[in-house]
Design an enzyme around this catalytic site. Structure first.
Site, PDB file in Angstrom:
ATOM      1  N   GLY A  10       0.816  -1.213   0.000  1.00 43.45           N
ATOM      2  CA  GLY A  10       0.000   0.000   0.000  1.00 43.45           C
ATOM      3  C   GLY A  10       0.844   1.255   0.000  1.00 43.45           C
ATOM      4  O   GLY A  10       2.063   1.213  -0.172  1.00 43.45           O
ATOM      5  N   VAL A  39       1.660   3.764   2.494  1.00 40.57           N
ATOM      6  CA  VAL A  39       2.692   3.888   3.529  1.00 40.57           C
ATOM      7  C   VAL A  39       3.545   2.625   3.589  1.00 40.57           C
ATOM      8  O   VAL A  39       4.770   2.683   3.709  1.00 40.57           O
ATOM      9  CB  VAL A  39       2.056   4.175   4.905  1.00 40.57           C
ATOM     10  CG1 VAL A  39       3.130   4.202   5.992  1.00 40.57           C
ATOM     11  CG2 VAL A  39       1.316   5.513   4.885  1.00 40.57           C
ATOM     12  N   ASP A  65      -0.143  -8.671   1.647  1.00 40.19           N
ATOM     13  CA  ASP A  65      -1.141  -7.710   1.179  1.00 40.19           C
ATOM     14  C   ASP A  65      -2.204  -8.447   0.370  1.00 40.19           C
ATOM     15  O   ASP A  65      -1.885  -9.398  -0.352  1.00 40.19           O
ATOM     16  CB  ASP A  65      -0.478  -6.640   0.303  1.00 40.19           C
ATOM     17  CG  ASP A  65      -1.247  -5.334   0.298  1.00 40.19           C
ATOM     18  OD1 ASP A  65      -2.419  -5.338  -0.134  1.00 40.19           O
ATOM     19  OD2 ASP A  65      -0.684  -4.304   0.710  1.00 40.19           O
ATOM     20  N   ASN A  66      -3.452  -8.032   0.511  1.00 39.04           N
ATOM     21  CA  ASN A  66      -4.516  -8.643  -0.291  1.00 39.04           C
ATOM     22  C   ASN A  66      -4.821  -7.819  -1.543  1.00 39.04           C
ATOM     23  O   ASN A  66      -5.717  -8.161  -2.311  1.00 39.04           O
ATOM     24  CB  ASN A  66      -5.789  -8.830   0.534  1.00 39.04           C
ATOM     25  CG  ASN A  66      -6.405  -7.516   0.977  1.00 39.04           C
ATOM     26  OD1 ASN A  66      -5.830  -6.442   0.777  1.00 39.04           O
ATOM     27  ND2 ASN A  66      -7.575  -7.588   1.592  1.00 39.04           N
ATOM     28  N   VAL A  96      -5.236 -10.466   5.961  1.00 36.95           N
ATOM     29  CA  VAL A  96      -4.837 -10.728   7.339  1.00 36.95           C
ATOM     30  C   VAL A  96      -6.003 -11.008   8.282  1.00 36.95           C
ATOM     31  O   VAL A  96      -5.770 -11.299   9.463  1.00 36.95           O
ATOM     32  CB  VAL A  96      -3.990  -9.563   7.906  1.00 36.95           C
ATOM     33  CG1 VAL A  96      -2.704  -9.427   7.142  1.00 36.95           C
ATOM     34  CG2 VAL A  96      -4.789  -8.272   7.928  1.00 36.95           C
ATOM     35  N   TYR A 134     -14.901   2.520  10.757  1.00 34.65           N
ATOM     36  CA  TYR A 134     -13.492   2.932  10.643  1.00 34.65           C
ATOM     37  C   TYR A 134     -12.943   3.360  12.006  1.00 34.65           C
ATOM     38  O   TYR A 134     -11.899   2.879  12.458  1.00 34.65           O
ATOM     39  CB  TYR A 134     -13.407   4.076   9.636  1.00 34.65           C
ATOM     40  CG  TYR A 134     -12.025   4.607   9.365  1.00 34.65           C
ATOM     41  CD1 TYR A 134     -11.103   3.851   8.651  1.00 34.65           C
ATOM     42  CD2 TYR A 134     -11.658   5.873   9.802  1.00 34.65           C
ATOM     43  CE1 TYR A 134      -9.833   4.338   8.383  1.00 34.65           C
ATOM     44  CE2 TYR A 134     -10.392   6.378   9.536  1.00 34.65           C
ATOM     45  CZ  TYR A 134      -9.491   5.607   8.825  1.00 34.65           C
ATOM     46  OH  TYR A 134      -8.239   6.094   8.562  1.00 34.65           O
ATOM     47  N   LYS A 160     -10.301   1.137  14.411  1.00 36.00           N
ATOM     48  CA  LYS A 160      -8.964   1.623  14.728  1.00 36.00           C
ATOM     49  C   LYS A 160      -8.734   1.648  16.242  1.00 36.00           C
ATOM     50  O   LYS A 160      -7.626   1.400  16.709  1.00 36.00           O
ATOM     51  CB  LYS A 160      -8.755   3.023  14.146  1.00 36.00           C
ATOM     52  CG  LYS A 160      -8.677   3.041  12.625  1.00 36.00           C
ATOM     53  CD  LYS A 160      -7.526   2.208  12.129  1.00 36.00           C
ATOM     54  CE  LYS A 160      -7.423   2.259  10.618  1.00 36.00           C
ATOM     55  NZ  LYS A 160      -6.345   1.393  10.116  1.00 36.00           N
TER      56      LYS A 160
END
Length: 364
Positions: free
Chosen positions: A80, A82, A101-102, A127, A183, A187
């Site tokens: 991705g 970052v 990564d997917n 994941v 979201y 987090k």
């Protein structure tokens, strides 16, 4: 008798001359054939050579580390935005990196320059499912979801603050049933799990390899300005954000990984700007004729965001060093190249509309 011998000798000489002449003609003919073959084959040889060069992978420079200093590092989301920059940093520092990564938002293009390198491995995996990673032959270590999420990078700040600026002790103030709930609360759960290892809170980050149509402030404004479309500002534009360039975040992450800190640390830029200021700055840097268009204010849109980074300064010796305009210019150049690349492939991305709920978008 002598005459016969002379005649035979003369015939033999002529025969020898004829044979020599024939040999010479044959040799000359063979040389011409070889020359023609060489002329015909030469372009093919050049093409083969070019193909060999094109298939020879040239990697960025990698530092050599001894076995005791070299670490094996797992990066989830490593393809991705970052994550790919963190991958570059750790690879060039000489470590062994496994990227998981997917490719939901990550892209192979972001890490393809490492494919084939002996220190690099890429795994296509989501994941949310358990993952087995080879720890040391012939043993295998099971990595539960908790560990994977502990090492996840790319987390963005998600809290709508009542405290400003936000320090590490601030827990946040969010709407648990609003359009951002999945979201925001997700987090916060991740931070609960992360605190047992090390935690970081990242604030708005931008730079190359951002998804062009991810709907975020930076990507939207740059894309709109480059394409001569109106820069869409939701509400009055007085909401504030603190933007940091991706290389600053990556440097902070590496320092945190190498530290003994187990409590959350803010990694962000304390330089605060309003959304409207940011729109005007991007418009100026792109030298765009785009207008700024004001749309209805977003639901649950955080009004102020600015990190308190005193802990990072004191414990890590870290603070952002890339000036905002310098980072934006690099990002604008990246977006320009991406637009050119995608135009050649007959695909022109459009800025993604902000997330909607009952017609109410929001800034990211």
């Amino acid at each position: 008798m002598k005459r016969m011998v002379w005649v035979v000798s003369s015939v033999n000489r002529r025969r020898m001359k004829l044979l020599v002449a024939l040999a010479s003609i044959q040799e000359h003919s063979e040389m011409k054939i070889e020359q023609r073959i060489d002329e015909a084959v030469a372009p093919l040889r050049e093409k083969i050579h070019d193909l060999e060069l094109s298939f020879t992978q040239k990697y960025p420079p990698v530092k050599f580390l001894s076995e005791k200093d070299r670490k094996r590092i797992l990066i989830t989301g490593g393809a991705g935005f970052v994550g790919s920059h963190l991958t570059d940093k750790l690879m060039m520092d000489g470590h062994e990196v496994t990227v998981v990564d997917n490719f939901f938002t990550g892209r192979k293009r972001n890490v393809e320059h490492w494919i084939g390198h002996e220190n690099f491995e890429l795994i296509n995996h989501d994941v949310v499912e358990p993952l087995y990673i080879e720890a040391s032959p012939p043993n295998y270590m099971y990595n539960p979801i908790k560990t994977l999420k502990t090492n996840t990078i790319g987390t963005l700040n998600m809290l709508d603050p009542e405290v400003h600026p936000q320090n590490e002790e601030y827990w946040g103030h969010v709407n648990p049933i609003g359009p951002r709930a999945c979201y925001d609360e997700g987090k916060r759960v991740a931070e609960t799990m992360r605190v047992w290892r090390f935690g970081w809170r990242g604030f708005n980050t931008f730079g190359s390899r951002m998804h062009m149509n991810d709907g975020r402030v930076v990507s939207n404004f740059i894309l709109q300005a480059l394409q001569g479309e109106p820069l869409t500002v939701y509400g009055s534009g007085s909401q504030t954000r603190a933007f940091q360039y991706v290389s600053d975040l990556v440097n902070g992450l590496v320092l945190l990984m190498n530290s003994n800190i187990s409590s959350p640390v803010n990694l962000g830029n304390p330089e605060e700007h309003t959304i409207l200021e940011f729109a005007r700055l991007i418009k100026s840097l792109v030298v765009s004729r785009s207008q700024i268009q004001f749309l209805p204010e977003a639901q649950d849109d955080p009004q102020r965001r600015r990190p308190d980074i005193r802990k990072a300064k004191m414990m890590l010796g870290w603070e952002p060093v890339v000036p905002l305009e310098e980072g934006l210019n690099k990002t604008i150049q990246y977006f320009s190249r991406e637009l050119e690349h995608q135009a050649n492939n007959q695909y022109i991305p459009k800025p993604k509309a902000a997330r909607m709920k009952k017609g109410r978008p929001r800034h990211n």
